[in-house]
Design a protein around this motif. Sequence first.
Motif, PDB file in Angstrom:
ATOM      1  N   ALA A   1       0.834  -1.216   0.000  1.00 16.91           N
ATOM      2  CA  ALA A   1       0.000   0.000   0.000  1.00 16.91           C
ATOM      3  C   ALA A   1       0.868   1.267   0.000  1.00 16.91           C
ATOM      4  CB  ALA A   1      -0.981  -0.006   1.166  1.00 16.91           C
ATOM      5  N   GLU A   2       1.916   1.234  -0.808  1.00 17.82           N
ATOM      6  CA  GLU A   2       2.866   2.349  -0.857  1.00 17.82           C
ATOM      7  C   GLU A   2       2.178   3.669  -1.183  1.00 17.82           C
ATOM      8  OE1 GLU A   2       7.278   3.291  -2.682  1.00 17.82           O
ATOM      9  OE2 GLU A   2       6.141   1.615  -3.481  1.00 17.82           O
ATOM     10  N   GLY A   3       2.565   4.713  -0.445  1.00 16.10           N
ATOM     11  CA  GLY A   3       2.031   6.045  -0.686  1.00 16.10           C
ATOM     12  C   GLY A   3       0.675   6.306  -0.065  1.00 16.10           C
ATOM     13  N   THR A   4       0.153   5.362   0.689  1.00 14.36           N
ATOM     14  CA  THR A   4      -1.137   5.546   1.351  1.00 14.36           C
ATOM     15  C   THR A   4      -0.928   5.556   2.867  1.00 14.36           C
ATOM     16  OG1 THR A   4      -1.691   3.208   1.652  1.00 14.36           O
ATOM     17  CG2 THR A   4      -2.195   4.184  -0.511  1.00 14.36           C
ATOM     18  N   PRO A   5      -1.925   6.002   3.615  1.00 13.97           N
ATOM     19  CA  PRO A   5      -1.794   5.964   5.083  1.00 13.97           C
ATOM     20  C   PRO A   5      -1.641   4.535   5.624  1.00 13.97           C
ATOM     21  CG  PRO A   5      -3.590   7.419   4.446  1.00 13.97           C
ATOM     22  CD  PRO A   5      -3.134   6.710   3.204  1.00 13.97           C
ATOM     23  N   GLN A   6      -2.031   3.539   4.857  1.00 16.03           N
ATOM     24  CA  GLN A   6      -1.920   2.136   5.280  1.00 16.03           C
ATOM     25  C   GLN A   6      -0.580   1.515   4.902  1.00 16.03           C
ATOM     26  OE1 GLN A   6      -4.673   3.205   3.352  1.00 16.03           O
ATOM     27  NE2 GLN A   6      -5.848   3.614   5.200  1.00 16.03           N
ATOM     28  N   GLU A   7       0.336   2.300   4.351  1.00 15.17           N
ATOM     29  CA  GLU A   7       1.623   1.767   3.905  1.00 15.17           C
ATOM     30  C   GLU A   7       2.333   1.017   5.021  1.00 15.17           C
ATOM     31  OE1 GLU A   7       5.887   3.613   2.720  1.00 15.17           O
ATOM     32  OE2 GLU A   7       4.220   4.201   1.408  1.00 15.17           O
ATOM     33  N   ARG A   8       2.837  -0.172   4.687  1.00 15.91           N
ATOM     34  CA  ARG A   8       3.579  -1.004   5.627  1.00 15.91           C
ATOM     35  C   ARG A   8       4.751  -1.632   4.880  1.00 15.91           C
ATOM     36  NH1 ARG A   8       0.842   1.146   8.877  1.00 15.91           N
ATOM     37  NH2 ARG A   8      -0.560   0.264  10.400  1.00 15.91           N
ATOM     38  N   SER A   9       5.848  -1.827   5.589  1.00 19.01           N
ATOM     39  CA  SER A   9       6.999  -2.543   5.046  1.00 19.01           C
ATOM     40  C   SER A   9       7.100  -3.866   5.785  1.00 19.01           C
ATOM     41  CB  SER A   9       8.278  -1.742   5.252  1.00 19.01           C
ATOM     42  OG  SER A   9       8.179  -0.492   4.616  1.00 19.01           O
ATOM     43  N   VAL A  10       7.418  -4.914   5.044  1.00 15.12           N
ATOM     44  CA  VAL A  10       7.508  -6.237   5.647  1.00 15.12           C
ATOM     45  C   VAL A  10       8.766  -6.928   5.133  1.00 15.12           C
ATOM     46  CG1 VAL A  10       6.345  -8.451   5.978  1.00 15.12           C
ATOM     47  CG2 VAL A  10       4.989  -6.387   5.636  1.00 15.12           C
ATOM     48  N   SER A  11       9.576  -7.426   6.041  1.00 15.27           N
ATOM     49  CA  SER A  11      10.745  -8.214   5.677  1.00 15.27           C
ATOM     50  C   SER A  11      10.286  -9.650   5.446  1.00 15.27           C
ATOM     51  CB  SER A  11      11.774  -8.164   6.815  1.00 15.27           C
ATOM     52  OG  SER A  11      12.890  -8.970   6.481  1.00 15.27           O
ATOM     53  N   VAL A  12      10.590 -10.182   4.263  1.00 18.82           N
ATOM     54  CA  VAL A  12      10.098 -11.497   3.865  1.00 18.82           C
ATOM     55  C   VAL A  12      11.278 -12.422   3.566  1.00 18.82           C
ATOM     56  CG1 VAL A  12       8.691 -12.735   2.173  1.00 18.82           C
ATOM     57  CG2 VAL A  12       8.068 -10.418   2.830  1.00 18.82           C
ATOM     58  N   SER A  13      11.149 -13.654   4.010  1.00 17.44           N
ATOM     59  CA  SER A  13      12.121 -14.695   3.670  1.00 17.44           C
ATOM     60  C   SER A  13      11.358 -15.999   3.512  1.00 17.44           C
ATOM     61  CB  SER A  13      13.186 -14.822   4.764  1.00 17.44           C
ATOM     62  OG  SER A  13      12.615 -15.333   5.944  1.00 17.44           O
ATOM     63  N   CYS A  14      12.068 -17.058   3.261  1.00 19.50           N
ATOM     64  CA  CYS A  14      11.425 -18.363   3.144  1.00 19.50           C
ATOM     65  C   CYS A  14      10.596 -18.625   4.396  1.00 19.50           C
ATOM     66  CB  CYS A  14      12.471 -19.464   2.977  1.00 19.50           C
ATOM     67  SG  CYS A  14      11.762 -21.129   2.848  1.00 19.50           S
ATOM     68  N   ARG A  15       9.377 -19.077   4.203  1.00 24.39           N
ATOM     69  CA  ARG A  15       8.474 -19.341   5.327  1.00 24.39           C
ATOM     70  C   ARG A  15       8.641 -20.759   5.871  1.00 24.39           C
ATOM     71  NH1 ARG A  15       5.910 -14.588   6.793  1.00 24.39           N
ATOM     72  NH2 ARG A  15       4.451 -15.952   7.827  1.00 24.39           N
ATOM     73  N   HIS A  16       9.487 -21.551   5.235  1.00 23.45           N
ATOM     74  CA  HIS A  16       9.697 -22.937   5.660  1.00 23.45           C
ATOM     75  C   HIS A  16       8.342 -23.599   5.873  1.00 23.45           C
ATOM     76  CE1 HIS A  16      13.995 -22.229   5.867  1.00 23.45           C
ATOM     77  NE2 HIS A  16      13.667 -21.062   6.371  1.00 23.45           N
ATOM     78  N   CYS A  17       7.544 -23.551   4.808  1.00 20.04           N
ATOM     79  CA  CYS A  17       6.147 -23.985   4.838  1.00 20.04           C
ATOM     80  C   CYS A  17       5.969 -25.400   5.372  1.00 20.04           C
ATOM     81  CB  CYS A  17       5.545 -23.912   3.443  1.00 20.04           C
ATOM     82  SG  CYS A  17       5.565 -22.261   2.713  1.00 20.04           S
ATOM     83  N   ALA A  18       4.822 -25.630   5.979  1.00 24.53           N
ATOM     84  CA  ALA A  18       4.482 -26.968   6.478  1.00 24.53           C
ATOM     85  C   ALA A  18       4.465 -27.965   5.322  1.00 24.53           C
ATOM     86  CB  ALA A  18       3.143 -26.938   7.195  1.00 24.53           C
ATOM     87  N   GLU A  19       3.913 -27.540   4.182  1.00 25.70           N
ATOM     88  CA  GLU A  19       3.902 -28.358   2.973  1.00 25.70           C
ATOM     89  C   GLU A  19       4.443 -27.502   1.834  1.00 25.70           C
ATOM     90  OE1 GLU A  19       0.279 -30.516   2.231  1.00 25.70           O
ATOM     91  OE2 GLU A  19      -0.102 -30.685   4.381  1.00 25.70           O
ATOM     92  N   PRO A  20       5.768 -27.442   1.683  1.00 27.06           N
ATOM     93  CA  PRO A  20       6.375 -26.532   0.704  1.00 27.06           C
ATOM     94  C   PRO A  20       6.044 -26.881  -0.744  1.00 27.06           C
ATOM     95  CG  PRO A  20       8.041 -27.561   2.130  1.00 27.06           C
ATOM     96  CD  PRO A  20       6.738 -28.212   2.425  1.00 27.06           C
ATOM     97  N   ALA A  21       5.449 -25.919  -1.438  1.00 24.67           N
ATOM     98  CA  ALA A  21       5.135 -26.109  -2.853  1.00 24.67           C
ATOM     99  C   ALA A  21       6.413 -26.247  -3.673  1.00 24.67           C
ATOM    100  CB  ALA A  21       4.297 -24.940  -3.363  1.00 24.67           C
ATOM    101  N   CYS A  22       7.481 -25.582  -3.246  1.00 30.87           N
ATOM    102  CA  CYS A  22       8.753 -25.645  -3.972  1.00 30.87           C
ATOM    103  C   CYS A  22       9.303 -27.072  -3.978  1.00 30.87           C
ATOM    104  CB  CYS A  22       9.765 -24.688  -3.366  1.00 30.87           C
ATOM    105  SG  CYS A  22      10.154 -25.003  -1.629  1.00 30.87           S
ATOM    106  N   LEU A  23       9.172 -27.746  -2.877  1.00 31.81           N
ATOM    107  CA  LEU A  23       9.665 -29.127  -2.752  1.00 31.81           C
ATOM    108  C   LEU A  23       8.942 -30.048  -3.739  1.00 31.81           C
ATOM    109  CD1 LEU A  23      10.461 -30.863   0.572  1.00 31.81           C
ATOM    110  CD2 LEU A  23       9.213 -32.084  -1.171  1.00 31.81           C
ATOM    111  N   ALA A  24       7.638 -29.852  -3.856  1.00 31.14           N
ATOM    112  CA  ALA A  24       6.827 -30.715  -4.717  1.00 31.14           C
ATOM    113  C   ALA A  24       7.150 -30.558  -6.198  1.00 31.14           C
ATOM    114  CB  ALA A  24       5.342 -30.432  -4.477  1.00 31.14           C
ATOM    115  N   VAL A  25       7.587 -29.373  -6.630  1.00 32.44           N
ATOM    116  CA  VAL A  25       7.807 -29.147  -8.063  1.00 32.44           C
ATOM    117  C   VAL A  25       9.244 -29.332  -8.520  1.00 32.44           C
ATOM    118  CG1 VAL A  25       5.839 -27.573  -8.241  1.00 32.44           C
ATOM    119  CG2 VAL A  25       8.136 -26.649  -7.862  1.00 32.44           C
TER     120      VAL A  25
END
Length: 129
Positions: A42-66
């Motif tokens: 939501a860049e440029g709006t009052p709701q703008e937020r920044s989030v640091s993202v990395s691998c979520r180490h998913c319970a069932e990783p889609a990357c592993l399956a493909v």
Amino acid sequence: MAQMTHICDEERCVACLGCVIACKAGHGVAQGLARRKVVVVAEGTPQERSVSVSCRHCAEPACLAVCPRKAISKRPDGIVQTNKEKCISCKKCLGACPFGVPTFIKDEKGKWSPQEKCTFCAGGPDVEP
């Protein structure tokens, strides 16, 4: 078993990229690659937020399956890792990841690097569980 993940306090993140730089420096990640990224919502709006993202180490990783080479594995402790010697840089993991986490770059000869992503600071991505 509880699933581990990184948490970012959206109220405090100012997109300084300190987390990205610290991760790269601490793990010797090559130029052009990253194990973390900062997303601005939501860049440029009052709701703008920044989030640091990395691998979520998913319970069932889609990357592993493909992964056609079985280069991606999930350890018993929940950490998802990539064996770079098995990775053929097909980028199917990137297409499957709902967070767009895996990164790749071309070298000077035009060859794609093996996948790079967060290892949850559990050794290196070359370590086979």
